[in-house]
Write an enzyme that holds these catalytic residues in place. Structure first.
Site, short mmCIF file in Angstrom:
data_model
loop_
_atom_site.label_atom_id
_atom_site.label_comp_id
_atom_site.label_asym_id
_atom_site.label_seq_id
_atom_site.Cartn_x
_atom_site.Cartn_y
_atom_site.Cartn_z
N HIS A 254 -20.02 -75.08 -42.61
CA HIS A 254 -19.75 -74.03 -43.58
C HIS A 254 -19.24 -74.71 -44.86
O HIS A 254 -18.72 -75.84 -44.80
CB HIS A 254 -18.68 -73.07 -43.07
CG HIS A 254 -19.16 -72.15 -41.99
ND1 HIS A 254 -20.32 -71.41 -42.08
CD2 HIS A 254 -18.62 -71.84 -40.77
CE1 HIS A 254 -20.48 -70.69 -40.99
NE2 HIS A 254 -19.46 -70.93 -40.17
N CYS A 297 -23.17 -73.66 -47.67
CA CYS A 297 -23.14 -72.79 -48.84
C CYS A 297 -22.36 -73.46 -49.97
O CYS A 297 -21.46 -74.25 -49.74
CB CYS A 297 -22.50 -71.45 -48.50
SG CYS A 297 -23.58 -70.39 -47.54
#
Length: 431
Positions: A254, A297
């Protein structure tokens, strides 16, 4: 085509839309099955603007081409110039369950509908802490990738390796690759209920790819931020870089702008990782290509895309003698030493500020595209050329979800190019 074969094509429609090596399939069908594809058919298929549109057009045409069309299609997939037997296995029910997928009927249905997750960042700038990833569904389920790297020919190797414009890539192994992959997170973090489903597929794809490209791969899986930083620093200090031709770093987790998460929810600064390998901090890799691939991301913005009008090609915006018209003499802005961050290629799955999409059964769009392109084209294309193709493939995907905030989401990968020469992997060459 009988009803059974039509049903197989319909059931696997999305899979075929995203996997077919359509240009090669068209060529083989045209050469070997003229009753299936004729001149006018090829012209129509090739006129389509995107690979996805070409695949869709072929799948619409096949059921109308008689009882032998399905077998001809399967034969084309198994042809030596296509090498997609795994798609035939999928069509006929011989494919294995993708890593990370469930055999449970209900969960499998969710995968077919495209249930996935992406990580969402906080505000731009220095993050103060983790933010909770949102659940997003995708409709681009590709299935597992059979990673088979096509070898370079001796002739191509000798033609290109002798040129000074190319980096030296002759050692066996070519060098070291470090792959960081975080898929689960500690119970004490806000990420505890947000596992990166599909991350194990990415790990398998990328490690297999670089092993077959000639690298010794070292894995750092489900590590804390400190363990990641210490592990990569140890990797950067490895004596083996002295005799290597190249170095690769892959980091998957992440993320937020310029950072990725450790298992403990703490952040790892990406620029600091890159600086561990610059000409000041990693002298054994001076003058050698250093490749960085990040899958995470880089923000929370969802790119919904935009319609692009056709614009006539007006040629270059600069006059052909632009540089010749410069007046005066060039002067150095600083000392003539070598810059610190040369011979690097830094690749991201999405643009700064945007989300990156991942499928739970098949992995992220970016790593899927990277694996597919490199294994098929590293034999005779430069890394920069391949990354251009990766960018195009990623941008062709579209997210489908019940959440209107993410429905129709697009993604555009990007690269920071600091290479000074052409870089070929020359897979299969052991000299």
């Amino acid at each position: 085509m009988n009803n059974k074969d039509r049903k197989l094509l319909k059931t696997n429609h999305l899979y075929l839309l995203n996997n077919l090596e359509i240009e090669r399939v068209i060529e083989v069908l045209y050469e070997d099955a003229r009753d299936i594809l004729q001149d006018e058919d090829v012209a129509v298929l090739k006129s389509k603007a995107t690979l996805r549109e070409k695949r869709k057009a072929l799948l619409e045409l096949l059921p109308r081409r008689g009882p032998q069309a399905f077998q001809a299609f399967c034969d084309a997939l198994e042809h030596e110039n296509v090498k997609q037997k795994y798609i035939v296995d999928q069509l006929l029910g011989r494919a294995t369950t993708p890593e990370g997928a469930s055999s449970n009927v209900q969960e499998t249905r969710q995968i077919e509908e495209g249930i996935s997750q992406i990580a969402i960042s906080g505000a731009s700038g220095e993050p103060s802490g983790p933010s909770t990833p949102a659940t997003v569904s995708l409709d681009d389920t590709d299935g597992p990738i059979q990673v088979n790297v096509e070898p370079c020919t001796e002739k191509f190797f000798h033609n290109m390796n002798s040129q000074e414009i190319c980096y030296t890539m002759v050692k066996q192994p070519r060098g070291l690759a470090c792959v960081v992959s975080n898929t689960v997170f500690d119970a004490s973090t806000e990420l505890k209920d947000k596992p990166r489903n599909g991350g194990k597929v990415d790990l398998k794809n990328i490690t297999t790819l670089f092993k077959k490209l000639g690298f010794v791969v070292r894995e750092l899986c489900d590590k804390t931020a400190k363990e990641i930083k210490d592990g990569i620093q140890s990797f950067a200090n490895d004596e083996a870089h002295k005799t290597a031709n190249c170095c690769v770093v892959v980091m998957m987790s992440h993320g937020v702008p310029e950072h990725i998460y450790g298992r403990d929810g703490q952040l790892v600064n990406i620029p600091n990782i890159i600086n561990m390998f610059n000409n000041t901090n990693c002298t054994p890799l001076r003058g050698k290509p250093k490749l960085f691939f990040f899958q995470a991301c880089r923000g929370e913005t969802v790119d919904k895309g935009t319609a692009v009008p056709a614009v006539p090609d007006s040629g270059s915006l600069l006059p052909s003698n632009f540089l010749e018209n410069a007046i005066g003499q060039d002067e150095p802005d600083g000392a003539p030493d070598q810059p610190s961050n040369t011979d690097m290629l830094i690749c991201y799955p999405t643009q700064l500020g945007n989300v990156s999409f991942r499928n739970p059964a098949c992995g992220s769009w970016f790593i899927q595209a990277l694996t597919k392109v490199f294994m098929n084209r590293a034999k005779d294309q430069t890394v920069l050329s391949m990354m251009t193709t990766v960018n195009r493939l990623v941008s062709e995907n579209t997210a489908s979800t019940s959440d209107p905030a993410y429905r129709g989401g697009k993604q555009s990968s990007e690269c920071i190019h600091r290479l000074g020469k052409e870089l070929y992997f020359f897979p299969g060459i052991t000299k």
